[in-house]
Design an enzyme around this catalytic site. Structure first.
Site, PDB file in Angstrom:
ATOM      1  N   LYS A 161       1.381  -3.915 -33.918  1.00 59.07           N
ATOM      2  CA  LYS A 161       2.496  -4.766 -34.285  1.00 59.07           C
ATOM      3  C   LYS A 161       2.648  -4.895 -35.806  1.00 59.07           C
ATOM      4  O   LYS A 161       3.765  -4.914 -36.337  1.00 59.07           O
ATOM      5  CB  LYS A 161       2.311  -6.153 -33.652  1.00 59.07           C
ATOM      6  CG  LYS A 161       3.565  -6.996 -33.653  1.00 59.07           C
ATOM      7  CD  LYS A 161       3.436  -8.209 -32.733  1.00 59.07           C
ATOM      8  CE  LYS A 161       4.766  -8.946 -32.651  1.00 59.07           C
ATOM      9  NZ  LYS A 161       4.709 -10.091 -31.733  1.00 59.07           N
ATOM     10  N   MET A 497       2.284  13.244   5.706  1.00 56.43           N
ATOM     11  CA  MET A 497       1.372  14.334   5.352  1.00 56.43           C
ATOM     12  C   MET A 497      -0.064  13.973   5.731  1.00 56.43           C
ATOM     13  O   MET A 497      -0.817  14.813   6.229  1.00 56.43           O
ATOM     14  CB  MET A 497       1.481  14.637   3.846  1.00 56.43           C
ATOM     15  CG  MET A 497       0.692  15.847   3.409  1.00 56.43           C
ATOM     16  SD  MET A 497       1.143  17.328   4.316  1.00 56.43           S
ATOM     17  CE  MET A 497       2.354  18.060   3.236  1.00 56.43           C
TER      18      MET A 497
HETATM   19  C1  LIG Z   1       0.104   7.637  -5.413  1.00 58.64           C
HETATM   20  C2  LIG Z   1      -0.396   8.411  -4.249  1.00 58.64           C
HETATM   21  N1  LIG Z   1      -1.143   7.806  -3.310  1.00 58.64           N
HETATM   22  C3  LIG Z   1      -1.581   8.504  -2.237  1.00 58.64           C
HETATM   23  C4  LIG Z   1      -1.285   9.829  -2.099  1.00 58.64           C
HETATM   24  C5  LIG Z   1      -1.778  10.621  -0.893  1.00 58.64           C
HETATM   25  N2  LIG Z   1      -0.640  11.061  -0.073  1.00 58.64           N
HETATM   26  C6  LIG Z   1      -0.123  12.303  -0.181  1.00 58.64           C
HETATM   27  S1  LIG Z   1       1.208  12.533   0.788  1.00 58.64           S
HETATM   28  C7  LIG Z   1       1.110  10.983   1.400  1.00 58.64           C
HETATM   29  C8  LIG Z   1       2.094  10.479   2.416  1.00 58.64           C
HETATM   30  C9  LIG Z   1       3.430  10.287   1.847  1.00 58.64           C
HETATM   31  O1  LIG Z   1       4.213   9.585   2.776  1.00 58.64           O
HETATM   32  P1  LIG Z   1       5.792   9.676   2.752  1.00 58.64           P
HETATM   33  O2  LIG Z   1       6.293   9.345   1.410  1.00 58.64           O
HETATM   34  O3  LIG Z   1       6.311   8.866   3.881  1.00 58.64           O
HETATM   35  O4  LIG Z   1       6.049  11.228   2.954  1.00 58.64           O
HETATM   36  P2  LIG Z   1       5.914  12.126   4.278  1.00 58.64           P
HETATM   37  O5  LIG Z   1       4.637  12.901   4.156  1.00 58.64           O
HETATM   38  O6  LIG Z   1       5.913  11.220   5.472  1.00 58.64           O
HETATM   39  O7  LIG Z   1       7.096  13.028   4.229  1.00 58.64           O
HETATM   40  C10 LIG Z   1       0.030  10.300   0.840  1.00 58.64           C
HETATM   41  C11 LIG Z   1      -0.372   8.922   1.181  1.00 58.64           C
HETATM   42  C12 LIG Z   1      -0.528  10.423  -3.122  1.00 58.64           C
HETATM   43  N3  LIG Z   1      -0.222  11.734  -3.117  1.00 58.64           N
HETATM   44  N4  LIG Z   1      -0.082   9.694  -4.179  1.00 58.64           N
END
Ligand SMILES: Cc1ncc(C[n+]2csc(CCOP(=O)(O)OP(=O)(O)O)c2C)c(N)n1
Ligand SMILES: [Mg+2]
Lengths: 593, 183
Positions: A161, A497
Site C-alpha cells: 500500500k 466423471m
Molecule cells: C475444483 C475441482 N474439484 C474436484 C475435481 C474432481 N472432479 C473432476 S470432474 C468432477 C465432476 C464434475 O461434475 P460436473 O460439473 O457435474 O460434470 P460432469 O462430469 O457430470 O459432466 C470432479 C468432482 C476437479 N476437477 N476440480
C-alpha cells in the site's frame, strides 16, 4: 512528471495496451482503484476473485493477448491462486496485480497480510514484490514481457500500500534491455541442423503422425501447421489444448488423442513409426502408461521450453524453439529435400528424381489403416426418441445451430470431454478449457472473459451441474456488465466423471457423487442473476431451446438440459493403463481391432 | 541432522554433479531455487550461497543427485527461473572441489593427544580448546573430509558441521593435458 505509485501502475498497464481488467477492490489495493476511475481501461467488477482470474484466462485464450486481473491482499490474493495454478499448467499469459500491506508491516501478521509471492512461487512463471514506487513501470513492463514471451504463463505483481501511495517520477522503459532481466533469454529460432535432421527423418517415415499441442496456438503456428500437414500428407491429432489449432473438418485431422480421445487418434499414435510432436508435452492423459506409449515411434519434438524435450519421452530429434518459426524452417528444409509445393499429400509425384523426397515411402497403406479405424470406431452414442436427453446430442445440436466460429468454454468432467469430442473446432481459439489443472468452475467465468475479448462472437459455456455451482455467481457480473454469454448446463444430477470412475473401477459403489437435478432450481437461479433461464426435459425440446437462446443477445442465457445421468464417456483409457487397452463404446466391442 | 544422516547424504562419486549457478541478488532467490527442487523431486546433497565480486549477483554452488532426475532436466528447469543468470555444469572429474569441516570432540586426557595426532596427519587444525573438548577444522577435498570424519567417529563427537562444497573448473595444464594434482 510526478505520479503516485497507483497512477504509475495504471498508466503502465495502459502503456501495455491493456483494454480490460477483471477485479475486486479491498483495503490494500484501494489506492490503485482511485486512478481506475480516470483510466481508459475497462474494469469489470467480479463477484469472487477466482472469477476474475478465470475471466482473464478466458480473455487471453480467446484473443491471444495477456489477461489482466487485480485483487486486494490476503483473501483477495488467495482467491486467485487457483486461476494462477490453472494458467501455469496451460501456459496462459496472465498478469495479476495484488495489493499488499505496507512494506513496514510485512512480516508482522498485519490485517489481511499474506505472503502471496511465496504462495504463488511455484505456480507463476515469475512474481515480483515491488518495494519502491520508482520500480513500478519497469516491473509492469517486465511482467508483460515475461508473461507473453517464450513459454507464456501467469505472473503476479504484489504492490504494498505504501508503494502505491508513494510518488515517483514517471518514465517508461525504452527497450527490453531496460527491464532488468539478465537471466531471461527465451529461445525462439530452432537449430537449423536439427531442423534439417527432423525434415530428413520425416521423409523416411511410413506411419507418421503429427501430434499438435497447445503450443501451436500460443505460437500462432496454425497456418504453418496446415501447410506442413498438407504438403507431407501426414495425419494430425490435436490435443485437448490444441482443439481448433488444425481444422476438425480437414481430411488430415484425426481429432483428439488421450484418455477420452478418438480411437483413431489414440491408435494411430500407438502404431506410428514417427511422432512429430509440435508444442505438445507428452502429458500423462495423452500417453497413458508412458513405457507402453507409441513403442515403435521415433520422436521429433519441437517446443519453446527446452525443459520439455526429454522430460517424459526422449526425442530422436529435439528442437527448442517457437513452433511457428521451427515449422516454417522445416518447410524450407523440405523444399531443399525435394518436397516443395502444396498438394503433394503423401504422393511423391512432383518430387525431383533422386531427391530425398522421391525415395519417400508411400503413405497410402498407412492411410488405409487409418480410414478403417475411422470407419469402425467413430465416436458413438444412441439417442432414443422419448428417452432421456443424451448429453452428446445437446452438444451436436448446439454445434449445428450456432455460428461456425462460436467460442466454446467448458468446465471439467464428462461434459468437457463431450464438448471436445462432438463439437467441430475449425478455427483457432474457439475452444477454451482447463486442460492441465482440470479446474471445475472454469467455464462460466472463462466464457465471460472470452466474450469480453471477442464481443462479435457467440460464446457458449458448456458446463456441468457440479462445475456450474462452483462459479455461477459470475453470471451476476455478466448481467451487470451486459456480457451476453450463453450457458448450457449438461445437468446429469451427478459429479458425473467421478461417478463414471466409481461405476467402472469401484464396483458401482457410489460415494458422494449425487447432486440432485433440481436442487438448486437452475432456471430460478439464472433468473435471479438477471439471465434468461430455460429448461429442457426431453430430446425434442433441445433444438427449440437452443434456437431461442441463440436469438437472445441482450443478456446472458442459461439452459438447464436434464441429461441422462448414466451416460459414460467413451472411448476410455483407464488411468495408468497402456493406450493399447483403450475401452471402446460397448456397441463397438465386438469389432476386430 | 545427526552425524549418521550426514553420512547417508554424503555423495557417492558417480551420483553427484556440481552446478555453479549465478543468480540475481534479489529477495527470495534461494526460496525459488529450493522450491523448484522440492516441487520437481530433485535431490540436493549440498548447497552453498555466497556473494560474488559483482554485488548484483550471488553464486550458488550445489551438488545435485543425478539419480533423482537426469542432469539435463535439472539444468533446464533451473534455467527457467527468471533470476537464474547462468549455470555452469561441473562433472566431478573436471572440477576442483573444496569443503570445510568443523568438529567438536569430547576428549579425556588420553584421547586429546590421539585427536591432535589425527589433526596433524590430515593437515587439519585445532581451532578451539576447552576443558574437555577440542574443536578442529579441516579444509580440503570432500573425500578427504569423509575420511577424517570417519576416523573422528572413534571419539565422542559433540558436533560436526560441513560447509557443502564449492568448486571451480580445473585449469588446462601448460602442456595441454588436463591439470592433475595439486587439485
Ligand atoms: C475444483 C475441482 N474439484 C474436484 C475435481 C474432481 N472432479 C473432476 S470432474 C468432477 C465432476 C464434475 O461434475 P460436473 O460439473 O457435474 O460434470 P460432469 O462430469 O457430470 O459432466 C470432479 C468432482 C476437479 N476437477 N476440480
Ligand atoms: Mg454433472
Amino acid at each position: 512528471m510526478r505520479l503516485t505509485g497507483a497512477q504509475a501502475l495504471i498508466k503502465s498497464l495502459e502503456m501495455q495496451g491493456t483494454e480490460v481488467m477483471f477485479g475486486l477492490p479491498g483495503g490494500a489495493i484501494l489506492p490503485v482503484y482511485d486512478p481506475i476511475i480516470d483510466s481508459s481501461i475497462r474494469h469489470i467488477l467480479v463477484r469472487h476473485e477466482q472469477g476474475a482470474g478465470h475471466m482473464a484466462e478466458g480473455y487471453a485464450l480467446a484473443t491471444g493477448r495477456p489477461g489482466v486481473a487485480i485483487v486486494t491482499s490476503g483473501p483477495g490474493a488467495t482467491n486467485i491462486v487457483t486461476p494462477l495454478a490453472n494458467a501455469y499448467m496451460d501456459s496462459t499469459p496472465l498478469v495479476v496485480i495484488s495489493g499488499q500491506v505496507a512494506t513496514s508491516s510485512i512480516g508482522s501478521d498485519a490485517f489481511q497480510e499474506c505472503d502471496i509471492t511465496g504462495v504463488t512461487m511455484g505456480i507463476t512463471k515469475h512474481n515480483w514484490l515491488v518495494t519502491d514506487p520508482a520500480d513500478l513501470p519497469r516491473t509492469v513492463a517486465a511482467a508483460f514481457h515475461v508473461a507473453t514471451t517464450g513459454r507464456p504463463g501467469p505472473v503476479l505483481i504484489d504492490v504494498p500500500k505504501d508503494v502505491s501511495q508513494g510518488s515517483m517520477e514517471w518514465y517508461w522503459p525504452e527497450s527490453i534491455a531496460d527491464l532488468d532481466l539478465p537471466g531471461y533469454n527465451p529461445v525462439t529460432v530452432g537449430d537449423p541442423a536439427l531442423i534439417r535432421r527432423a525434415a530428413e527423418l520425416l521423409l523416411t517415415a511410413e506411419r507418421p503422425v503429427i501430434y499438435a499441442g497447445g503450443g501451436i496456438l500460443k505460437a500462432q503456428a496454425y497456418d504453418a501447421l496446415l501447410e506442413l500437414a498438407e504438403r507431407t500428407g501426414i495425419p494430425v491429432v490435436t490435443t485437448l489444448m490444441a482443439r481448433g489449432a488444425f481444422p476438425d473438418s480437414h481430411p488430415l485431422c484425426l481429432g483428439m488423442p488421450g484418455m477420452h480421445g478418438n480411437y483413431t487418434a489414440v491408435t494411430a499414435m500407438q502404431r506410428s513409426d514417427l511422432l512429430i510432436a509440435l508444442g505438445s508435452r507428452f502429458d500423462d492423459r495423452v500417453t497413458g502408461r508412458v513405457d507402453a506409449f507409441a513403442p515403435e515411434a521415433k520422436v521429433i519434438h519441437v517446443d519453446i521450453d527446452p525443459a520439455e524435450l526429454g522430460k517424459v519421452r526422449r526425442p530422436d530429434v529435439g528442437v527448442a524453439g517457437d513452433c511457428r518459426l521451427v515449422i516454417e524452417a522445416m518447410l524450407e528444409a523440405l523444399d531443399g529435400l525435394g518436397l516443395g509445393g502444396r498438394g503433394a499429400s503423401g504422393s511423391n509425384g512432383n518430387s525431383p528424381a533422386g531427391s530425398a523426397a522421391s525415395a519417400r515411402p508411400d503413405l497410402a497403406p498407412w492411410w488405409g489403416r487409418i480410414h478403417r479405424w475411422q470407419e469402425d470406431f467413430p465416436y458413438h452414442y444412441e439417442q432414443s426418441d422419448g428417452g432421456a436427453i443424451k448429453p452428446q446430442m445437446v452438444v451436436e445440436t448446439l454445434r449445428d445451430l450456432s455460428p461456425v466460429d462460436t467460442v466454446v468454454a467448458s468446465g471439467v468432467g464428462q461434459h468437457q470431454m463431450w464438448a471436445s469430442q462432438y463439437w467441430r473446432y475449425d478455427y483457432p481459439r474457439t475452444w477454451i478449457n482447463s486442460g492441465g489443472a482440470g479446474t471445475m468452475g472454469f467455464s462460466v467465468p472463462a466464457a465471460i472473459g472470452a466474450k469480453v475479448g471477442r464481443p462479435d462472437r457467440t460464446v457458449w459455456a458448456i458446463d456441468g451441474d457440479g462445475c456450474f455451482q462452483m462459479t455461477a455467481q459470475e453470471l451476476v457480473t455478466a448481467s451487470a456488465e451486459q456480457i451476453p454469454v450463453k450457458v448450457a448446463i449438461l445437468n446429469n444430477a451427478y459429479l458425473g466423471m467421478v461417478r463414471q470412475w466409481q461405476e467402472m473401477f469401484y464396483e458401482e459403489r457410489y460415494s458422494e457423487v449425487y447432486l440432485s437435478p433440481d436442487l438448486p432450481d437452475y432456471v430460478k437461479w439464472a433468473e435471479a442473476m438477471g439471465c434468461v433461464g430455460l429448461r429442457c426435459e426431453s430430446p425434442e425440446e433441445v433444438a427449440p431451446a437452443v434456437e431461442k437462446a441463440n436469438a437472445i443477445d441482450d443478456r446472458p442465457v442459461v439452459i438447464d438440459f436434464r441429461t441422462d445421468a448414466f451416460e459414460k464417456v467413451f472411448p476410455m483409457v483407464p488411468a495408468g493403463a497402456s493406450n493399447d487397452g483403450i475401452v471402446v463404446h460397448p456397441s463397438q466391442e465386438d469389432r476386430p481391432r | 541432522m545427526s552425524i549418521t544422516e550426514l553420512h547417508v547424504a554424503s555423495p557417492e562419486p558417480v551420483r553427484h554433479h556440481i552446478l555453479s549457478v549465478l543468480v540475481e541478488n534479489k529477495a527470495g532467490v534461494l526460496a525459488r531455487v529450493a522450491g523448484l527442487f522440492s516441487r520437481r523431486g530433485f535431490n540436493i546433497f549440498s548447497l552453498t550461497v555466497a556473494p560474488t565480486d559483482d554485488e548484483r549477483f550471488s553464486r550458488i554452488t550445489m551438488v545435485v543427485d543425478v539419480e533423482s532426475a537426469p542432469l539435463e532436466q535439472i539444468v533446464n528447469q533451473l534455467d527457467k527461473l527468471i533470476n537464474v543468470v547462468t549455470i555452469s555444469q561441473l562433472a566431478p572429474h573436471e572440477a576442483v572441489e573444496r569443503e570445510l569441516l568443523l568438529a567438536t570432540v569430547a576428549v579425556g586426557p588420553a584421547e586429546r593427544s590421539q585427536v591432535i595426532e589425527l589433526v596433524g596427519v590430515f593437515g587439519a587444525q585445532v581451532v578451539n580448546v576447552g576443558l574437555a573438548r577440542l574443536t578442529v577444522m579441516l579444509a580440503g577435498r570432500p573425500e578427504k573430509l569423509d575420511d577424517f570424519e570417519r576416523l573422528l567417529e572413534d571419539y565422542e563427537l559433540v558436533e560436526l558441521q560441513r560447509s557443502g562444497r564449492v568448486a571451480l573448473p580445473k585449469l588446462d595444464r601448460p602442456t595441454g593435458a588436463p591439470a592433475g594434482l595439486p587439485a
